[in-house]
Design a protein around this motif. Structure first.
Motif, mmCIF file in Angstrom:
data_model
loop_
_atom_site.group_PDB
_atom_site.id
_atom_site.type_symbol
_atom_site.label_atom_id
_atom_site.label_comp_id
_atom_site.label_asym_id
_atom_site.label_seq_id
_atom_site.Cartn_x
_atom_site.Cartn_y
_atom_site.Cartn_z
ATOM 1 N N THR A 135 79.738 66.393 26.024
ATOM 2 C CA THR A 135 79.242 67.319 27.048
ATOM 3 C C THR A 135 78.023 68.067 26.529
ATOM 4 O O THR A 135 77.974 68.470 25.365
ATOM 5 N N GLY A 136 77.031 68.238 27.394
ATOM 6 C CA GLY A 136 75.822 68.962 27.014
ATOM 7 C C GLY A 136 74.896 69.111 28.193
ATOM 8 O O GLY A 136 75.300 68.946 29.357
ATOM 9 N N GLN A 137 73.626 69.406 27.910
ATOM 10 C CA GLN A 137 72.615 69.557 28.948
ATOM 11 C C GLN A 137 71.664 68.365 28.928
ATOM 12 O O GLN A 137 71.176 67.974 27.864
ATOM 13 N N TRP A 138 71.421 67.817 30.113
ATOM 14 C CA TRP A 138 70.491 66.685 30.252
ATOM 15 C C TRP A 138 69.136 67.080 29.708
ATOM 16 O O TRP A 138 68.565 68.092 30.087
ATOM 17 N N ARG A 139 68.614 66.246 28.810
ATOM 18 C CA ARG A 139 67.328 66.545 28.183
ATOM 19 C C ARG A 139 66.239 65.598 28.663
ATOM 20 O O ARG A 139 65.209 66.026 29.157
ATOM 21 N N ALA A 140 66.462 64.283 28.524
ATOM 22 C CA ALA A 140 65.439 63.324 28.935
ATOM 23 C C ALA A 140 66.013 61.913 28.937
ATOM 24 O O ALA A 140 67.007 61.625 28.259
ATOM 25 N N LEU A 141 65.368 61.041 29.710
ATOM 26 C CA LEU A 141 65.655 59.614 29.678
ATOM 27 C C LEU A 141 64.372 58.949 29.218
ATOM 28 O O LEU A 141 63.354 58.999 29.906
ATOM 29 N N THR A 142 64.376 58.345 28.009
ATOM 30 C CA THR A 142 63.161 57.823 27.406
ATOM 31 C C THR A 142 63.308 56.336 27.095
ATOM 32 O O THR A 142 64.370 55.746 27.285
ATOM 33 N N GLY A 143 62.211 55.752 26.567
ATOM 34 C CA GLY A 143 62.241 54.345 26.191
ATOM 35 C C GLY A 143 61.506 53.497 27.208
ATOM 36 O O GLY A 143 61.505 53.788 28.407
ATOM 37 N N THR A 144 60.870 52.413 26.729
ATOM 38 C CA THR A 144 60.135 51.518 27.615
ATOM 39 C C THR A 144 60.830 50.182 27.788
ATOM 40 O O THR A 144 60.604 49.484 28.771
ATOM 41 N N LEU A 149 69.236 57.898 26.649
ATOM 42 C CA LEU A 149 69.571 59.174 27.272
ATOM 43 C C LEU A 149 69.742 60.233 26.188
ATOM 44 O O LEU A 149 70.527 60.052 25.252
ATOM 45 N N ASN A 150 68.998 61.320 26.304
ATOM 46 C CA ASN A 150 69.071 62.432 25.347
ATOM 47 C C ASN A 150 69.714 63.634 26.023
ATOM 48 O O ASN A 150 69.317 64.022 27.125
ATOM 49 N N ILE A 151 70.700 64.234 25.362
ATOM 50 C CA ILE A 151 71.273 65.475 25.853
ATOM 51 C C ILE A 151 71.327 66.488 24.716
ATOM 52 O O ILE A 151 71.392 66.117 23.544
ATOM 53 N N THR A 152 71.276 67.756 25.077
ATOM 54 C CA THR A 152 71.382 68.840 24.103
ATOM 55 C C THR A 152 72.833 69.305 24.068
ATOM 56 O O THR A 152 73.369 69.774 25.074
ATOM 57 N N VAL A 153 73.469 69.137 22.913
ATOM 58 C CA VAL A 153 74.879 69.511 22.771
ATOM 59 C C VAL A 153 75.015 71.005 22.501
ATOM 60 O O VAL A 153 75.844 71.688 23.077
ATOM 61 N N ASP A 154 74.184 71.509 21.590
ATOM 62 C CA ASP A 154 74.124 72.948 21.344
ATOM 63 C C ASP A 154 72.728 73.268 20.837
ATOM 64 O O ASP A 154 71.840 72.424 20.872
ATOM 65 N N LYS A 155 72.511 74.475 20.358
ATOM 66 C CA LYS A 155 71.173 74.905 19.972
ATOM 67 C C LYS A 155 70.601 74.109 18.802
ATOM 68 O O LYS A 155 69.395 74.036 18.626
ATOM 69 N N THR A 156 71.459 73.511 17.999
ATOM 70 C CA THR A 156 70.985 72.814 16.798
ATOM 71 C C THR A 156 71.265 71.319 16.819
ATOM 72 O O THR A 156 70.942 70.623 15.870
ATOM 73 N N GLN A 157 71.870 70.814 17.889
ATOM 74 C CA GLN A 157 72.282 69.411 17.896
ATOM 75 C C GLN A 157 71.936 68.727 19.205
ATOM 76 O O GLN A 157 72.203 69.243 20.292
ATOM 77 N N ASN A 158 71.313 67.544 19.088
ATOM 78 C CA ASN A 158 71.049 66.681 20.229
ATOM 79 C C ASN A 158 71.837 65.391 20.052
ATOM 80 O O ASN A 158 72.213 65.026 18.941
ATOM 81 N N ALA A 159 72.076 64.691 21.133
ATOM 82 C CA ALA A 159 72.796 63.423 21.080
ATOM 83 C C ALA A 159 72.021 62.371 21.881
ATOM 84 O O ALA A 159 71.409 62.693 22.903
ATOM 85 N N GLU A 160 72.028 61.125 21.386
ATOM 86 C CA GLU A 160 71.333 60.032 22.048
ATOM 87 C C GLU A 160 72.329 58.930 22.401
ATOM 88 O O GLU A 160 73.252 58.638 21.640
#
Length: 214
Positions: A135-144, A149-160
């Motif tokens: 669970t986290g906040q939607w950050r971006a959908l990247t790649g060509t 899919l990138n989400i922000t889990v907390d202030k110091t951690q992102n998940a891909e």
């Protein structure tokens, strides 16, 4: 001092060469290695046709293509990673991982070969596949080539997460991407493995199986 036209051409050429050497980074080198590896894989895939790939054949082709790309860029590899880089296993592992990240994002053919290697000869039953939810906040959908899919889990951690297959409501999400930034989401995922070029080692990635807006 008068600079003759011929001399000016030489000076400009030297300046361009020096400028390239100064701006060569791991990122730009790995992009070149990944592009060359992907081109090779695409050629192999075209020659292979629709034949099913065995695990060993797919692995051999990926290793061969990545080795060819490193050979073509050997001087640049030595410039970035050191003169004895090819003899340094740790450095080669690092380079393979960094190039692999680029391939996952830009080369669908690489993912095809990777999935072939994972899908056959795997002793772990499909029912034992590692799954989970994040669970986290939607950050971006990247790649060509392959979506990440990138989400922000907390202030110091992102998940891909690798977004490579259809799942329920995916079309609805794709139709409102511009509205999703910052939205709270729950990502369901399963763990998959892809082979890293040159290292002959597998890297575990999390593949999206569902996304729920919260």
């Amino acid at each position: 001092m008068i600079v003759r036209p011929a001399s000016l051409v030489v000076l400009l050429s030297l300046s361009a060469t020096v400028g390239f050497a100064q701006t060569l980074t791991k990122e730009s080198l790995n992009e070149k290695l990944a592009a060359a590896t992907c081109d090779c894989l695409q050629q192999k895939a075209a020659a292979q046709g629709q034949k099913n790939l065995s695990k060993e054949t797919a692995r051999s082709i990926v290793i061969q293509c990545s080795g060819i790309s490193v050979g073509k860029e050997l001087k640049n590899v030595q410039q970035v990673y050191g003169a004895n880089a090819l003899a340094n296993k740790a450095l080669m592992n690092q380079m393979g991982q960094e190039m692999g990240v680029v391939l996952v994002q830009t080369c669908p053919t690489f993912m095809t070969y990777s999935m072939a290697m994972v899908g056959e000869g795997n002793a772990t039953p499909a029912t034992a596949t590692t799954t989970g939810q994040t669970t986290g906040q939607w950050r971006a959908l990247t790649g060509t080539g392959v979506a990440i899919l990138n989400i922000t889990v907390d202030k110091t951690q992102n998940a891909e997460f690798v977004w490579s297959h259809h799942f329920p409501q995916d079309d609805e999400l794709l139709g409102q991407l511009e509205k999703l930034n910052g939205r709270s989401v729950r990502v369901s995922w399963q763990e998959v493995e892809v082979l890293q070029p040159d290292t002959k080692q597998y890297r575990k990635l999390r593949e999206v199986t569902g996304v729920e807006l919260l």
